[in-house]
Scaffold this active site. Structure first.
Site, short mmCIF file in Angstrom:
data_model
loop_
_atom_site.label_atom_id
_atom_site.label_comp_id
_atom_site.label_asym_id
_atom_site.label_seq_id
_atom_site.Cartn_x
_atom_site.Cartn_y
_atom_site.Cartn_z
N LYS A 126 37.03 25.95 16.63
CA LYS A 126 37.16 27.36 16.23
C LYS A 126 36.42 27.54 14.92
O LYS A 126 36.25 26.59 14.16
CB LYS A 126 38.65 27.70 16.02
CG LYS A 126 38.95 29.18 16.01
CD LYS A 126 39.10 29.74 17.40
CE LYS A 126 39.15 31.26 17.38
NZ LYS A 126 39.43 31.82 18.71
N ASP A 166 35.43 36.27 18.90
CA ASP A 166 36.89 36.40 18.72
C ASP A 166 37.06 37.72 17.96
O ASP A 166 36.15 38.57 18.01
CB ASP A 166 37.46 35.19 17.96
CG ASP A 166 38.98 35.20 17.90
OD1 ASP A 166 39.62 35.13 18.95
OD2 ASP A 166 39.55 35.29 16.79
P1 NDP Z 1 39.32 42.64 18.84
O1 NDP Z 1 38.77 42.52 17.47
O2 NDP Z 1 38.47 43.21 19.93
O3 NDP Z 1 40.65 43.52 18.82
C1 NDP Z 1 41.75 43.22 18.04
C2 NDP Z 1 42.66 44.41 18.09
O4 NDP Z 1 43.86 44.12 17.40
C3 NDP Z 1 42.06 45.63 17.42
O5 NDP Z 1 42.49 46.78 18.10
C4 NDP Z 1 42.66 45.58 16.03
O6 NDP Z 1 42.74 46.83 15.39
C5 NDP Z 1 44.04 45.06 16.33
N1 NDP Z 1 44.62 44.38 15.17
C6 NDP Z 1 44.05 43.41 14.41
N2 NDP Z 1 44.87 43.04 13.43
C7 NDP Z 1 45.97 43.80 13.58
C8 NDP Z 1 47.19 43.90 12.87
N3 NDP Z 1 47.42 43.14 11.81
N4 NDP Z 1 48.11 44.77 13.33
C9 NDP Z 1 47.86 45.55 14.42
N5 NDP Z 1 46.74 45.51 15.12
C10 NDP Z 1 45.81 44.65 14.70
O7 NDP Z 1 39.86 41.21 19.24
P2 NDP Z 1 40.20 40.63 20.67
O8 NDP Z 1 40.79 41.69 21.53
O9 NDP Z 1 39.03 39.88 21.14
O10 NDP Z 1 41.31 39.54 20.29
C11 NDP Z 1 42.70 39.89 20.19
C12 NDP Z 1 43.51 38.61 20.19
O11 NDP Z 1 43.24 37.88 21.39
C13 NDP Z 1 43.22 37.63 19.05
O12 NDP Z 1 44.41 36.95 18.74
C14 NDP Z 1 42.23 36.66 19.68
O13 NDP Z 1 42.25 35.42 19.03
C15 NDP Z 1 42.82 36.57 21.07
N6 NDP Z 1 41.90 36.12 22.11
C16 NDP Z 1 40.74 36.78 22.40
C17 NDP Z 1 39.93 36.33 23.41
C18 NDP Z 1 38.72 37.10 23.82
O14 NDP Z 1 38.08 36.69 24.81
N7 NDP Z 1 38.37 38.21 23.18
C19 NDP Z 1 40.22 35.10 24.14
C20 NDP Z 1 41.50 34.52 23.83
C21 NDP Z 1 42.28 35.00 22.82
P3 NDP Z 1 41.45 47.57 14.79
O15 NDP Z 1 40.85 48.31 15.95
O16 NDP Z 1 42.02 48.47 13.74
O17 NDP Z 1 40.56 46.52 14.24
#
Ligand code: NDP
Length: 448
Positions: A126, A166
């Site tokens: 990572k 990520d």
């Molecule tokens: P993104 O950056 O696309 O989205 C993250 C989302 O979570 C955004 O809507 C963001 O809000 C919100 N967010 C972030 N921090 C907070 C917080 N503290 N409180 C509330 N909302 C929050 O990321 P992903 O969707 O790719 O990833 C989401 C999770 O999934 C992570 O934990 C990642 O490690 C995990 N993951 C992702 C994979 C992937 O293929 N994308 C694979 C496996 C796991 P805002 O819009 O305001 O930024």
């Protein structure tokens, strides 16, 4: 003291001030106790657990870049190459102000087991940076990505370490990173996944984590006699995972009614409008207030300290898809009180240990991210296969392989839990199934 307890103390002593990493190791080793105790003497002699919790390599580097005002900015870059027993290091890059070494290590450690669970030949790693892409111009993001890759390129490669996206690293960032790698190395290879479709990306990679989460959730519910159709789902997040989880849930006939971002959350009793959510988040990169402004049925709630957002909504299934530790004990109590039957993690470690224990004690089916969100990395591995073959598969081909992988993961974690006398404990099942393959490979490869 037992070997597991010795190693837990060792991790805390050797990795001070890294609470997320301690939490991740504790969660895994606690559930492996029964397996470790059965092989305690052998594992201790080989220091198998000390090796498992110590990254093979940790790279920390300076990332200087120039902003649009001509000011030089400096960020910290990280790549943790945790374990390559079963394949090249594989795991995403996260760009977010909260990133530090402990967070990257927690994610890298989890990745080892997740990747093992996919059944594909990928090790765990990572990386990322405390850089915040939010509010930056495309030129600033490009400048940062180019500087980041100018150091990272020497540590990665299609057969060595293959990073992906990520949080904060989407198609735009992967494109800039890939371009700089190719320019420095003068080699066109599958060194990153999550690439654009015109330069080696895989169809269905964008959808994979969210879709995979739903394939696994459906399989798990089915095994427990529940049909996902018509179920109400609470989802957190509004990013890549959340958007495609919501889309697939709707295709399966379920009704997702919430989503959230870092400043607020939406309750939309008529069901989330995915097209609108995509426009607000993927195209405009705007706040959820814009969703609410265009959708009369939606209620927008500002995120306030101590307020418990989407988990207070009545639902049958909860899918946390935003970030780590976003579902705590109080949230778990609210979910149970509202009759929630299942929690499956789209994000990495979104549920605190206390919340997980509470949910399990109250007979809520719980599948941790290691298994439930493995669809993303599994499809990344399929992207690596396509790059090696120099071929591209159709969307349907990738999607059907993804579905098979997720159903297989559920079957394996279910079987492992049963074999070790913990039927229905899918957290233990995932850790055990993921660990055994890695441990076997590490033993076979000697002291390295
Ligand atoms: P993104 O950056 O696309 O989205 C993250 C989302 O979570 C955004 O809507 C963001 O809000 C919100 N967010 C972030 N921090 C907070 C917080 N503290 N409180 C509330 N909302 C929050 O990321 P992903 O969707 O790719 O990833 C989401 C999770 O999934 C992570 O934990 C990642 O490690 C995990 N993951 C992702 C994979 C992937 O293929 N994308 C694979 C496996 C796991 P805002 O819009 O305001 O930024």
């Amino acid at each position: 003291m037992s070997y597991v307890d010795d190693v837990l103390s060792y991790v805390v002593e050797k990795n001070p001030a890294q609470p997320e990493f301690h939490q991740a190791v504790k969660e895994v080793l606690e559930s492996l106790r029964v397996v470790i105790e059965a092989n305690e003497e052998e594992y201790r002699k080989e220091a198998l657990l000390e090796r498992l919790v110590t990254p093979e390599r940790q790279i920390l580097f300076r990332v200087p870049w120039v902003d649009d005002k001509g000011q030089v900015q400096v960020n910290n870059g990280f790549r943790v190459q945790f374990n390559s027993a079963i394949g090249p290091y594989k795991g995403g890059l996260r760009f977010h102000p909260s990133v530090n070494l402990g967070i990257i290590k927690f994610l890298g450690f989890e990745q080892i087991f997740k990747n093992s669970l996919t059944g594909l030949p990928i090790g765990g790693g990572k990386g990322g940076s405390d850089f915040d892409p939010k509010g930056k111009s495309d030129r600033e993001v490009m400048a940062f990505c180019q500087s980041f890759m100018t150091e990272l390129y020497r540590h990665i490669g299609a057969d060595t370490d293959v990073p992906a996206g990520d949080i904060g690293v989407g198609g735009r960032e992967v494109g800039y990173l890939f371009g700089q790698y190719k320019r420095i190395r003068d080699t066109y290879e599958g060194v990153l996944t999550g690439k654009g479709l015109t330069f080696g990306g895989s169809l269905a990679r964008t959808e994979a984590t969210g879709y995979g989460l739903l394939y696994l959730t459906r399989a798990m519910l089915k095994a427990n006699g529940i049909d996902i159709k018509d179920k109400t789902i609470a989802v957190s997040g509004a990013g890549n995972v959340a958007i495609y989880a919501i889309q697939k849930a709707q295709q399966m006939g379920a009704k997702p009614v919430t989503c959230s971002d870092s400043t607020g959350w939406i309750y939309d009793p008529e069901g989330i409008d995915v097209a609108l959510l995509k426009e607000v988040k993927e195209v405009k990169r705007a706040r959820l207030t814009e969703y609410a402004a265009k959708r009369p049925s939606a209620q927008y709630h500002e995120k306030k300290n101590g307020e418990h957002g989407v988990w207070t909504v009545k639902c049958d299934i909860a899918l946390p898809c935003a970030t780590q530790n976003e579902l705590d004990l109080e949230d778990a109590k609210a979910l149970v009180a509202n009759g929630c039957k299942a929690v499956c993690e789209g994000a990495n470690m979104p549920t605190t240990i206390e919340a997980t224990e509470y949910l399990q004690a109250n007979k809520v089916f719980f599948v941790g991210g290691k298994a439930a969100n493995a669809g993303g990395v599994a499809t990344s591995a399929l992207e690596m296969s396509q790059n090696s073959e120099r071929l591209s598969w159709t969307f349907e081909e990738v999607d059907s392989k993804l579905q098979g992988i997720m159903e297989n993961i559920f079957a394996n974690i279910d079987a492992a839990a049963k074999k070790y006398g913990m039927e229905g404990n899918y957290v233990a099942g995932a850790n055990i199934a993921g660990f055994l393959k890695v441990a076997e490979a590490m033993k076979a490869q000697g002291v390295v």
